[in-house]
Design a protein around this motif. Structure first.
Motif, PDB file in Angstrom:
ATOM      1  N   THR A  92      -0.940  -2.096  -2.532  1.00  0.00           N
ATOM      2  CA  THR A  92      -1.024  -2.557  -1.151  1.00  0.00           C
ATOM      3  C   THR A  92       0.048  -1.865  -0.320  1.00  0.00           C
ATOM      4  O   THR A  92       1.227  -1.864  -0.695  1.00  0.00           O
ATOM      5  N   TYR A  93      -0.358  -1.275   0.782  1.00  0.00           N
ATOM      6  CA  TYR A  93       0.576  -0.664   1.730  1.00  0.00           C
ATOM      7  C   TYR A  93       0.929  -1.737   2.752  1.00  0.00           C
ATOM      8  O   TYR A  93       0.093  -2.122   3.578  1.00  0.00           O
ATOM      9  N   THR A  94       2.155  -2.229   2.697  1.00  0.00           N
ATOM     10  CA  THR A  94       2.516  -3.399   3.487  1.00  0.00           C
ATOM     11  C   THR A  94       2.558  -3.117   4.987  1.00  0.00           C
ATOM     12  O   THR A  94       2.473  -4.052   5.791  1.00  0.00           O
ATOM     13  N   ASP A  95       2.680  -1.843   5.381  1.00  0.00           N
ATOM     14  CA  ASP A  95       2.707  -1.555   6.819  1.00  0.00           C
ATOM     15  C   ASP A  95       1.324  -1.656   7.439  1.00  0.00           C
ATOM     16  O   ASP A  95       1.172  -2.023   8.597  1.00  0.00           O
ATOM     17  N   THR A  96       0.283  -1.336   6.656  1.00  0.00           N
ATOM     18  CA  THR A  96      -1.089  -1.418   7.159  1.00  0.00           C
ATOM     19  C   THR A  96      -1.857  -2.587   6.556  1.00  0.00           C
ATOM     20  O   THR A  96      -2.941  -2.928   7.032  1.00  0.00           O
ATOM     21  N   ASN A  97      -1.289  -3.171   5.494  1.00  0.00           N
ATOM     22  CA  ASN A  97      -1.925  -4.288   4.785  1.00  0.00           C
ATOM     23  C   ASN A  97      -3.278  -3.889   4.190  1.00  0.00           C
ATOM     24  O   ASN A  97      -4.185  -4.713   4.072  1.00  0.00           O
ATOM     25  N   LYS A  98      -3.381  -2.624   3.796  1.00  0.00           N
ATOM     26  CA  LYS A  98      -4.575  -2.137   3.113  1.00  0.00           C
ATOM     27  C   LYS A  98      -4.283  -1.979   1.627  1.00  0.00           C
ATOM     28  O   LYS A  98      -3.187  -1.576   1.253  1.00  0.00           O
ATOM     29  N   THR A  99      -5.276  -2.283   0.801  1.00  0.00           N
ATOM     30  CA  THR A  99      -5.084  -2.264  -0.646  1.00  0.00           C
ATOM     31  C   THR A  99      -6.112  -1.381  -1.328  1.00  0.00           C
ATOM     32  O   THR A  99      -7.308  -1.473  -1.051  1.00  0.00           O
ATOM     33  N   PHE A 100      -5.619  -0.511  -2.213  1.00  0.00           N
ATOM     34  CA  PHE A 100      -6.494   0.201  -3.145  1.00  0.00           C
ATOM     35  C   PHE A 100      -6.525  -0.611  -4.428  1.00  0.00           C
ATOM     36  O   PHE A 100      -5.486  -0.989  -4.962  1.00  0.00           O
ATOM     37  N   SER A 101      -7.693  -0.877  -4.949  1.00  0.00           N
ATOM     38  CA  SER A 101      -7.823  -1.589  -6.213  1.00  0.00           C
ATOM     39  C   SER A 101      -8.873  -0.891  -7.061  1.00  0.00           C
ATOM     40  O   SER A 101     -10.004  -0.683  -6.616  1.00  0.00           O
ATOM     41  N   GLY A 102      -8.484  -0.509  -8.261  1.00  0.00           N
ATOM     42  CA  GLY A 102      -9.425   0.174  -9.138  1.00  0.00           C
ATOM     43  C   GLY A 102      -8.710   0.854 -10.276  1.00  0.00           C
ATOM     44  O   GLY A 102      -7.528   0.615 -10.533  1.00  0.00           O
TER      45      GLY A 102
END
Length: 326
Positions: A169-179
Protein backbone atom coordinates in the motif's frame (compact mmCIF):
# COMPACT_ATOMS: atom_id res chain seq x y z
CA UNK A 1 6.48 10.76 -14.51
CA UNK A 2 10.07 10.57 -15.67
CA UNK A 3 10.85 6.89 -15.23
CA UNK A 4 12.20 8.27 -12.02
CA UNK A 5 14.21 5.89 -10.04
CA UNK A 6 13.07 7.66 -6.92
CA UNK A 7 9.40 7.94 -6.09
CA UNK A 8 7.95 10.92 -4.28
CA UNK A 9 7.72 8.83 -1.15
CA UNK A 10 11.49 9.12 -0.78
CA UNK A 11 10.92 12.63 0.53
CA UNK A 12 9.61 11.00 3.69
CA UNK A 13 13.19 9.93 4.33
CA UNK A 14 15.09 13.09 5.12
CA UNK A 15 18.66 13.64 6.24
CA UNK A 16 17.77 12.68 9.80
CA UNK A 17 16.24 9.68 11.49
CA UNK A 18 12.79 10.10 9.94
CA UNK A 19 12.53 6.62 8.44
CA UNK A 20 10.18 5.31 11.09
CA UNK A 21 9.44 1.63 10.89
CA UNK A 22 6.03 0.30 10.15
CA UNK A 23 4.90 -2.04 12.97
CA UNK A 24 5.84 -5.63 12.53
CA UNK A 25 4.13 -8.27 12.78
CA UNK A 26 10.34 -39.04 -4.61
CA UNK A 27 13.78 -37.62 -5.30
CA UNK A 28 14.55 -36.93 -9.00
CA UNK A 29 17.72 -38.27 -10.54
CA UNK A 30 20.53 -35.91 -9.73
CA UNK A 31 22.95 -35.02 -12.44
CA UNK A 32 26.53 -34.34 -11.56
CA UNK A 33 26.76 -30.71 -10.52
CA UNK A 34 28.70 -28.44 -12.84
CA UNK A 35 30.19 -25.09 -11.97
CA UNK A 36 30.30 -22.06 -14.22
CA UNK A 37 33.94 -21.12 -13.74
CA UNK A 38 35.51 -19.92 -16.94
CA UNK A 39 32.19 -20.05 -18.77
CA UNK A 40 31.03 -16.92 -20.54
CA UNK A 41 27.39 -16.04 -20.06
CA UNK A 42 25.24 -16.10 -23.20
CA UNK A 43 22.25 -13.90 -24.03
CA UNK A 44 18.91 -15.32 -23.02
CA UNK A 45 16.94 -17.18 -25.66
CA UNK A 46 13.79 -15.12 -25.27
CA UNK A 47 10.83 -16.12 -27.39
CA UNK A 48 8.56 -13.14 -27.96
CA UNK A 49 4.88 -13.88 -27.53
CA UNK A 50 2.19 -12.01 -29.41
CA UNK A 51 -0.28 -10.02 -27.32
CA UNK A 52 -2.98 -7.49 -28.07
CA UNK A 53 -2.17 -5.47 -24.96
CA UNK A 54 0.74 -3.10 -25.80
CA UNK A 55 1.47 -2.19 -22.18
CA UNK A 56 4.78 -3.51 -20.92
CA UNK A 57 7.37 -3.14 -18.21
CA UNK A 58 9.57 -0.07 -18.43
CA UNK A 59 12.64 -0.69 -20.57
CA UNK A 60 16.16 -0.47 -19.14
CA UNK A 61 19.65 -1.33 -20.44
CA UNK A 62 21.09 -4.83 -20.19
CA UNK A 63 23.76 -3.85 -17.66
CA UNK A 64 21.26 -2.86 -14.97
CA UNK A 65 18.16 -4.30 -13.32
CA UNK A 66 14.94 -2.31 -12.96
CA UNK A 67 13.23 -2.99 -9.63
CA UNK A 68 10.26 -1.27 -7.93
CA UNK A 69 11.42 0.83 -4.98
CA UNK A 70 8.69 -0.47 -2.69
CA UNK A 71 10.14 -3.98 -2.87
CA UNK A 72 13.57 -2.78 -1.70
CA UNK A 73 12.76 -0.36 1.12
CA UNK A 74 12.08 -2.90 3.83
CA UNK A 75 12.13 -6.56 4.74
CA UNK A 76 10.08 -8.03 1.88
CA UNK A 77 13.36 -9.58 0.73
CA UNK A 78 15.18 -10.17 4.00
CA UNK A 79 18.81 -11.12 4.64
CA UNK A 80 17.87 -14.22 6.62
CA UNK A 81 18.77 -17.69 5.39
CA UNK A 82 15.98 -19.04 7.57
CA UNK A 83 12.61 -19.05 5.87
CA UNK A 84 9.77 -18.47 8.29
CA UNK A 85 6.16 -19.04 7.27
CA UNK A 86 3.50 -16.36 7.55
CA UNK A 87 0.31 -18.39 7.81
CA UNK A 88 -1.77 -15.22 8.05
CA UNK A 89 -1.31 -11.79 6.51
CA UNK A 90 1.62 -10.34 8.41
CA UNK A 91 2.84 -6.77 8.33
CA UNK A 92 6.52 -6.50 7.40
CA UNK A 93 9.02 -3.85 8.39
CA UNK A 94 9.38 -1.00 5.93
CA UNK A 95 10.05 2.72 5.84
CA UNK A 96 7.33 5.34 6.05
CA UNK A 97 5.33 5.78 2.91
CA UNK A 98 4.50 2.11 2.53
CA UNK A 99 2.58 -0.62 4.25
CA UNK A 100 3.51 -4.18 3.28
CA UNK A 101 1.51 -7.26 4.24
CA UNK A 102 2.68 -10.75 3.38
CA UNK A 103 1.32 -14.29 3.50
CA UNK A 104 3.38 -17.36 2.64
CA UNK A 105 6.98 -18.52 2.87
CA UNK A 106 9.25 -15.52 3.41
CA UNK A 107 11.52 -14.23 0.66
CA UNK A 108 15.21 -13.43 0.99
CA UNK A 109 17.97 -11.96 -1.20
CA UNK A 110 18.29 -15.20 -3.13
CA UNK A 111 14.67 -14.84 -4.22
CA UNK A 112 15.35 -11.23 -5.17
CA UNK A 113 18.22 -12.33 -7.42
CA UNK A 114 15.82 -14.60 -9.29
CA UNK A 115 12.89 -12.17 -9.40
CA UNK A 116 14.93 -9.26 -10.74
CA UNK A 117 16.37 -11.52 -13.44
CA UNK A 118 12.92 -12.68 -14.52
CA UNK A 119 11.75 -9.05 -14.65
CA UNK A 120 14.81 -8.24 -16.73
CA UNK A 121 14.01 -10.98 -19.22
CA UNK A 122 10.38 -9.82 -19.38
CA UNK A 123 11.08 -6.10 -19.75
CA UNK A 124 10.54 -6.07 -23.54
CA UNK A 125 7.31 -8.05 -23.44
CA UNK A 126 3.72 -6.84 -22.90
CA UNK A 127 2.06 -7.56 -19.58
CA UNK A 128 0.33 -10.91 -19.77
CA UNK A 129 2.68 -12.28 -22.44
CA UNK A 130 4.44 -15.58 -21.86
CA UNK A 131 8.14 -14.91 -21.46
CA UNK A 132 10.01 -18.13 -22.24
CA UNK A 133 13.48 -19.29 -21.27
CA UNK A 134 15.39 -22.47 -20.49
CA UNK A 135 16.19 -23.19 -16.85
CA UNK A 136 19.89 -23.76 -17.54
CA UNK A 137 20.22 -20.18 -18.83
CA UNK A 138 18.71 -18.77 -15.67
CA UNK A 139 20.89 -20.95 -13.43
CA UNK A 140 24.07 -19.89 -15.22
CA UNK A 141 23.13 -16.21 -15.05
CA UNK A 142 22.56 -16.63 -11.30
CA UNK A 143 26.00 -18.26 -10.97
CA UNK A 144 24.40 -21.48 -9.79
CA UNK A 145 25.27 -25.01 -10.79
CA UNK A 146 23.30 -26.95 -13.37
CA UNK A 147 22.97 -30.30 -11.65
CA UNK A 148 19.71 -32.03 -10.82
CA UNK A 149 19.57 -30.53 -7.33
CA UNK A 150 19.94 -27.04 -8.81
CA UNK A 151 17.00 -27.59 -11.15
CA UNK A 152 14.88 -28.79 -8.24
CA UNK A 153 15.88 -25.78 -6.15
CA UNK A 154 14.86 -23.49 -9.00
CA UNK A 155 11.44 -25.17 -9.02
CA UNK A 156 11.09 -24.41 -5.30
CA UNK A 157 12.14 -20.81 -5.81
CA UNK A 158 9.68 -20.28 -8.65
CA UNK A 159 6.86 -21.81 -6.61
CA UNK A 160 7.72 -19.58 -3.64
CA UNK A 161 7.56 -16.40 -5.73
CA UNK A 162 4.24 -17.46 -7.19
CA UNK A 163 2.61 -18.62 -3.96
CA UNK A 164 3.60 -15.72 -1.71
CA UNK A 165 0.84 -13.09 -1.49
CA UNK A 166 2.20 -9.55 -1.34
CA UNK A 167 0.18 -6.44 -0.47
CA UNK A 168 1.94 -3.12 -0.95
CA UNK A 169 0.00 0.00 0.00
CA UNK A 170 1.32 3.43 -0.98
CA UNK A 171 0.16 5.57 1.92
CA UNK A 172 0.36 8.85 -0.02
CA UNK A 173 -2.17 7.67 -2.61
CA UNK A 174 -3.81 4.92 -0.53
CA UNK A 175 -3.54 2.53 -3.47
CA UNK A 176 -2.66 -1.12 -2.92
CA UNK A 177 -1.07 -3.75 -5.12
CA UNK A 178 -2.08 -7.24 -4.01
CA UNK A 179 -0.94 -10.40 -5.73
CA UNK A 180 1.97 -12.67 -6.48
CA UNK A 181 5.31 -11.49 -7.80
CA UNK A 182 4.87 -14.05 -10.59
CA UNK A 183 1.33 -14.36 -11.91
CA UNK A 184 1.78 -17.91 -13.22
CA UNK A 185 4.19 -20.07 -15.19
CA UNK A 186 4.34 -23.20 -17.30
CA UNK A 187 7.21 -25.68 -17.36
CA UNK A 188 8.10 -28.44 -19.82
CA UNK A 189 9.53 -31.20 -17.66
CA UNK A 190 11.47 -32.73 -20.57
CA UNK A 191 13.21 -29.58 -21.76
CA UNK A 192 12.99 -27.51 -18.55
CA UNK A 193 11.70 -24.60 -20.60
CA UNK A 194 9.62 -22.10 -18.63
CA UNK A 195 6.95 -19.68 -19.75
CA UNK A 196 6.41 -16.97 -17.09
CA UNK A 197 3.59 -14.43 -16.99
CA UNK A 198 3.61 -11.10 -15.13
CA UNK A 199 0.21 -9.58 -14.44
CA UNK A 200 -0.50 -6.09 -15.76
CA UNK A 201 -1.43 -4.93 -12.25
CA UNK A 202 2.32 -4.80 -11.57
CA UNK A 203 2.23 -1.49 -13.42
CA UNK A 204 1.39 0.18 -10.10
CA UNK A 205 4.72 -0.95 -8.65
CA UNK A 206 6.67 0.59 -11.51
CA UNK A 207 4.58 3.71 -11.96
CA UNK A 208 5.05 4.45 -8.25
CA UNK A 209 8.82 4.54 -8.63
CA UNK A 210 11.59 2.14 -9.56
CA UNK A 211 15.38 2.14 -9.65
CA UNK A 212 18.15 0.94 -11.92
CA UNK A 213 20.56 -1.34 -10.05
CA UNK A 214 24.05 -2.29 -11.21
CA UNK A 215 24.12 -6.01 -12.04
CA UNK A 216 27.92 -6.36 -11.94
CA UNK A 217 28.29 -4.71 -8.53
CA UNK A 218 25.65 -6.96 -6.99
CA UNK A 219 27.31 -10.08 -8.38
CA UNK A 220 30.62 -9.03 -6.82
CA UNK A 221 28.93 -9.02 -3.40
CA UNK A 222 28.50 -12.79 -3.82
CA UNK A 223 26.85 -14.35 -0.75
CA UNK A 224 27.00 -11.33 1.56
CA UNK A 225 23.24 -10.96 1.96
CA UNK A 226 23.45 -7.89 4.16
CA UNK A 227 25.68 -6.10 1.64
CA UNK A 228 23.21 -6.96 -1.13
CA UNK A 229 20.34 -5.60 0.92
CA UNK A 230 22.21 -2.39 1.79
CA UNK A 231 23.23 -1.79 -1.81
CA UNK A 232 19.64 -1.96 -3.05
CA UNK A 233 18.05 -0.20 -0.08
CA UNK A 234 20.33 2.83 -0.35
CA UNK A 235 20.27 2.60 -4.14
CA UNK A 236 16.62 3.67 -4.17
CA UNK A 237 17.46 7.04 -2.59
CA UNK A 238 19.14 9.96 -4.32
CA UNK A 239 20.24 11.79 -1.17
CA UNK A 240 22.45 10.40 1.62
CA UNK A 241 20.46 8.91 4.48
CA UNK A 242 21.17 8.93 8.20
CA UNK A 243 19.58 5.92 9.85
CA UNK A 244 20.28 4.30 13.19
CA UNK A 245 21.93 0.91 13.37
CA UNK A 246 18.84 -0.42 15.15
CA UNK A 247 16.65 0.85 12.30
CA UNK A 248 18.70 -1.02 9.70
CA UNK A 249 18.60 -4.12 11.91
CA UNK A 250 14.81 -4.06 11.79
CA UNK A 251 14.45 -3.12 8.14
CA UNK A 252 16.67 -5.93 6.82
CA UNK A 253 15.04 -8.48 9.15
CA UNK A 254 18.33 -9.54 10.71
CA UNK A 255 18.22 -12.66 12.87
CA UNK A 256 21.42 -11.82 14.78
CA UNK A 257 20.84 -12.63 18.43
CA UNK A 258 23.14 -9.84 19.60
CA UNK A 259 23.33 -6.29 18.29
CA UNK A 260 27.13 -6.43 18.60
CA UNK A 261 27.18 -9.25 16.05
CA UNK A 262 24.99 -7.24 13.70
CA UNK A 263 27.26 -4.21 14.08
CA UNK A 264 30.27 -6.26 13.03
CA UNK A 265 28.42 -7.70 10.05
CA UNK A 266 27.16 -4.23 9.13
CA UNK A 267 30.67 -2.77 9.02
CA UNK A 268 31.90 -5.64 6.86
CA UNK A 269 28.93 -5.27 4.51
CA UNK A 270 29.35 -1.49 4.20
CA UNK A 271 33.05 -1.93 3.41
CA UNK A 272 32.12 -4.50 0.79
CA UNK A 273 29.70 -2.06 -0.84
CA UNK A 274 32.46 0.56 -1.03
CA UNK A 275 34.86 -2.04 -2.43
CA UNK A 276 32.58 -2.90 -5.37
CA UNK A 277 31.77 0.77 -6.05
CA UNK A 278 28.16 0.80 -4.86
CA UNK A 279 28.98 3.34 -2.10
CA UNK A 280 31.62 6.06 -2.02
CA UNK A 281 31.85 6.22 1.79
CA UNK A 282 30.06 5.47 5.04
CA UNK A 283 30.30 6.40 8.70
CA UNK A 284 28.63 5.66 12.05
CA UNK A 285 28.33 8.48 14.56
CA UNK A 286 29.52 7.16 17.93
CA UNK A 287 27.09 9.35 19.87
CA UNK A 288 23.87 9.20 17.87
CA UNK A 289 24.54 5.75 16.35
CA UNK A 290 23.38 7.13 13.00
CA UNK A 291 24.74 5.44 9.89
CA UNK A 292 25.48 7.75 6.96
CA UNK A 293 26.00 6.27 3.51
CA UNK A 294 27.13 8.26 0.50
CA UNK A 295 26.92 7.08 -3.06
CA UNK A 296 27.01 8.55 -6.52
CA UNK A 297 23.44 8.76 -7.71
CA UNK A 298 22.38 7.82 -11.21
CA UNK A 299 21.75 10.51 -13.81
CA UNK A 300 18.01 10.37 -13.12
CA UNK A 301 18.56 10.68 -9.37
CA UNK A 302 20.88 13.65 -9.85
CA UNK A 303 18.25 15.37 -12.01
CA UNK A 304 15.72 14.71 -9.26
CA UNK A 305 17.96 16.32 -6.63
CA UNK A 306 18.70 19.28 -8.88
CA UNK A 307 14.96 19.82 -9.42
CA UNK A 308 14.30 19.69 -5.66
CA UNK A 309 17.13 22.13 -5.01
CA UNK A 310 15.79 24.51 -7.65
CA UNK A 311 12.33 24.41 -6.08
CA UNK A 312 13.81 25.15 -2.65
CA UNK A 313 15.80 28.02 -4.14
CA UNK A 314 12.69 29.50 -5.76
CA UNK A 315 10.79 29.24 -2.49
CA UNK A 316 13.60 30.90 -0.56
CA UNK A 317 13.82 33.69 -3.13
CA UNK A 318 10.08 34.23 -3.03
CA UNK A 319 10.20 34.34 0.75
CA UNK A 320 12.94 36.92 0.71
CA UNK A 321 10.93 39.16 -1.63
CA UNK A 322 7.97 38.91 0.70
CA UNK A 323 10.15 39.89 3.66
CA UNK A 324 11.17 43.08 1.90
CA UNK A 325 7.63 43.88 0.79
CA UNK A 326 8.31 43.62 -2.97
Amino acid sequence: MDHTEISDTQDLLDQSETAALAPAEEEPKVRKARTNKGRKSKPFSIIAASADDPMQLNFWPDEVRGIPNAALRGSLFSISQERSMCKKRTQLRTVEGYKIMFKGERFNQRDLDLWELLLHVARQQPYGARVQFVASEILRELDRGTGGADYEELKEDMARLQSGVVEITYTDTNKTFSGSLIHNFLRDEDTQRYAVVFDQEMRLLYESGYSHMDRVQRKKLKNNMLAKWLMYFYGTHAAPLRLKVATLYELCDSKSARMTDFRKALRVALDKCVEVGAFTSWSIDPESDLVTVRRKGTASQQRHLAKKQAIKGDEAFAGKDDDFGF
